[in-house]
Write a protein that holds these residues in place. Sequence first.
Motif, short mmCIF file in Angstrom:
data_model
loop_
_atom_site.label_atom_id
_atom_site.label_comp_id
_atom_site.label_asym_id
_atom_site.label_seq_id
_atom_site.Cartn_x
_atom_site.Cartn_y
_atom_site.Cartn_z
N MET A 71 0.71 -1.28 -0.06
CA MET A 71 -0.13 0.10 -0.06
C MET A 71 0.75 1.09 0.01
O MET A 71 1.80 1.23 0.68
CB MET A 71 -0.90 -0.08 1.34
CG MET A 71 -1.98 1.05 1.44
SD MET A 71 -3.15 0.60 0.24
CE MET A 71 -4.08 -0.15 1.12
N GLN A 72 0.47 2.02 -1.02
CA GLN A 72 1.36 3.37 -1.05
C GLN A 72 0.50 4.41 -0.95
O GLN A 72 -0.58 4.72 -1.70
CB GLN A 72 2.21 3.45 -2.25
CG GLN A 72 2.94 4.52 -2.54
CD GLN A 72 3.99 4.34 -3.66
OE1 GLN A 72 4.46 3.16 -3.98
NE2 GLN A 72 4.34 5.68 -4.38
N PRO A 73 0.78 5.70 -0.25
CA PRO A 73 -0.06 6.89 -0.30
C PRO A 73 0.24 7.60 -1.77
O PRO A 73 1.45 7.52 -2.18
CB PRO A 73 0.57 7.86 0.74
CG PRO A 73 1.96 6.98 1.13
CD PRO A 73 1.96 5.73 0.56
N LEU A 74 -0.58 8.32 -2.27
CA LEU A 74 -0.64 8.82 -3.40
C LEU A 74 -0.50 10.41 -3.16
O LEU A 74 -1.17 11.08 -1.92
CB LEU A 74 -1.62 8.51 -4.34
CG LEU A 74 -1.73 7.15 -4.54
CD1 LEU A 74 -3.03 6.91 -5.55
CD2 LEU A 74 -0.88 6.74 -5.27
N ASP A 75 0.14 11.41 -3.98
CA ASP A 75 0.08 12.88 -3.74
C ASP A 75 -1.30 13.42 -4.19
O ASP A 75 -1.48 14.51 -3.85
CB ASP A 75 1.26 13.39 -4.39
CG ASP A 75 2.46 12.73 -3.86
OD1 ASP A 75 2.71 12.48 -2.66
OD2 ASP A 75 3.42 12.78 -4.62
N ALA A 76 -2.04 12.55 -4.91
CA ALA A 76 -3.07 13.19 -5.53
C ALA A 76 -4.19 13.55 -4.76
O ALA A 76 -4.42 13.32 -3.51
CB ALA A 76 -3.82 12.30 -6.42
N ASP A 77 -4.84 14.89 -5.09
CA ASP A 77 -6.08 15.58 -4.49
C ASP A 77 -7.46 15.07 -4.91
O ASP A 77 -8.43 15.43 -4.30
CB ASP A 77 -5.79 17.29 -4.38
CG ASP A 77 -4.66 17.48 -3.56
OD1 ASP A 77 -4.37 16.79 -2.41
OD2 ASP A 77 -3.91 18.34 -3.99
N PHE A 78 -7.42 14.62 -6.19
CA PHE A 78 -8.52 14.36 -6.89
C PHE A 78 -8.31 13.03 -7.67
O PHE A 78 -7.49 12.41 -8.22
CB PHE A 78 -8.80 15.57 -8.08
CG PHE A 78 -8.84 16.80 -7.44
CD1 PHE A 78 -9.92 17.47 -6.99
CD2 PHE A 78 -7.87 17.48 -7.35
CE1 PHE A 78 -10.03 18.58 -6.29
CE2 PHE A 78 -7.77 18.80 -7.01
CZ PHE A 78 -8.85 19.43 -6.64
N ILE A 79 -9.65 12.22 -7.79
CA ILE A 79 -9.48 10.91 -8.20
C ILE A 79 -8.85 10.66 -9.44
O ILE A 79 -8.18 9.74 -9.78
CB ILE A 79 -11.04 10.26 -8.26
CG1 ILE A 79 -10.92 8.81 -8.44
CG2 ILE A 79 -11.88 11.12 -9.18
CD1 ILE A 79 -10.33 8.09 -7.86
N ASP A 80 -8.92 11.71 -10.55
CA ASP A 80 -8.46 11.52 -11.97
C ASP A 80 -6.96 11.48 -11.72
O ASP A 80 -6.36 10.74 -12.33
CB ASP A 80 -8.73 12.60 -12.82
CG ASP A 80 -10.36 12.28 -13.24
OD1 ASP A 80 -10.74 11.23 -13.11
OD2 ASP A 80 -10.81 13.51 -13.81
N ASP A 81 -6.45 12.41 -10.65
CA ASP A 81 -4.80 12.39 -10.53
C ASP A 81 -4.47 11.18 -9.82
O ASP A 81 -3.72 10.46 -10.05
CB ASP A 81 -4.60 13.52 -9.65
CG ASP A 81 -4.88 14.88 -10.24
OD1 ASP A 81 -4.79 15.16 -11.52
OD2 ASP A 81 -5.20 15.81 -9.71
N ALA A 82 -5.46 10.59 -9.00
CA ALA A 82 -4.87 9.33 -8.61
C ALA A 82 -4.85 8.22 -9.25
O ALA A 82 -4.19 7.31 -9.11
CB ALA A 82 -6.10 9.09 -7.12
N ARG A 83 -6.02 8.27 -10.25
CA ARG A 83 -5.91 7.32 -11.27
C ARG A 83 -4.62 7.24 -12.07
O ARG A 83 -3.96 6.27 -12.42
CB ARG A 83 -6.90 7.32 -12.29
CG ARG A 83 -8.29 7.06 -11.70
CD ARG A 83 -9.45 7.38 -12.77
NE ARG A 83 -10.90 7.18 -12.22
CZ ARG A 83 -11.53 5.88 -12.20
NH1 ARG A 83 -10.91 5.08 -12.62
NH2 ARG A 83 -12.58 6.12 -11.49
N GLY A 84 -4.19 8.50 -12.53
CA GLY A 84 -2.90 8.79 -13.09
C GLY A 84 -1.74 8.24 -12.44
O GLY A 84 -0.86 7.58 -13.07
N GLU A 85 -1.50 8.50 -11.04
CA GLU A 85 -0.40 8.07 -10.21
C GLU A 85 -0.41 6.47 -10.13
O GLU A 85 0.57 5.76 -10.57
CB GLU A 85 -0.77 8.66 -9.07
CG GLU A 85 -0.06 9.88 -8.79
CD GLU A 85 0.04 10.60 -7.45
OE1 GLU A 85 0.79 9.77 -6.47
OE2 GLU A 85 -0.80 11.47 -6.89
N ALA A 86 -1.89 5.95 -9.97
CA ALA A 86 -1.63 4.32 -10.09
C ALA A 86 -1.27 3.98 -11.26
O ALA A 86 -0.51 2.57 -11.26
CB ALA A 86 -3.40 3.90 -9.58
#
Length: 65
Positions: free
Chosen positions: A17-32
Amino acid sequence: MPFFCFVESSLVGLQYMQPLDADFIDDARGEAAGLLRHHERAYAAHIFADDEFVATIRAADIASS
């Protein structure tokens, strides 16, 4: 809202499990998706907002795009 990504891999013991820097779901999808590209044996990334599941991205899906 903090996002986290659970990365599944075909290597035993490499799931994490890794924390993401994203503030929004679309950014989280990109990081993932980036995590999946970075880890050769990873096959899925599951995104959580706090403790709530929000999405799954599969390596096969990003490989074909």
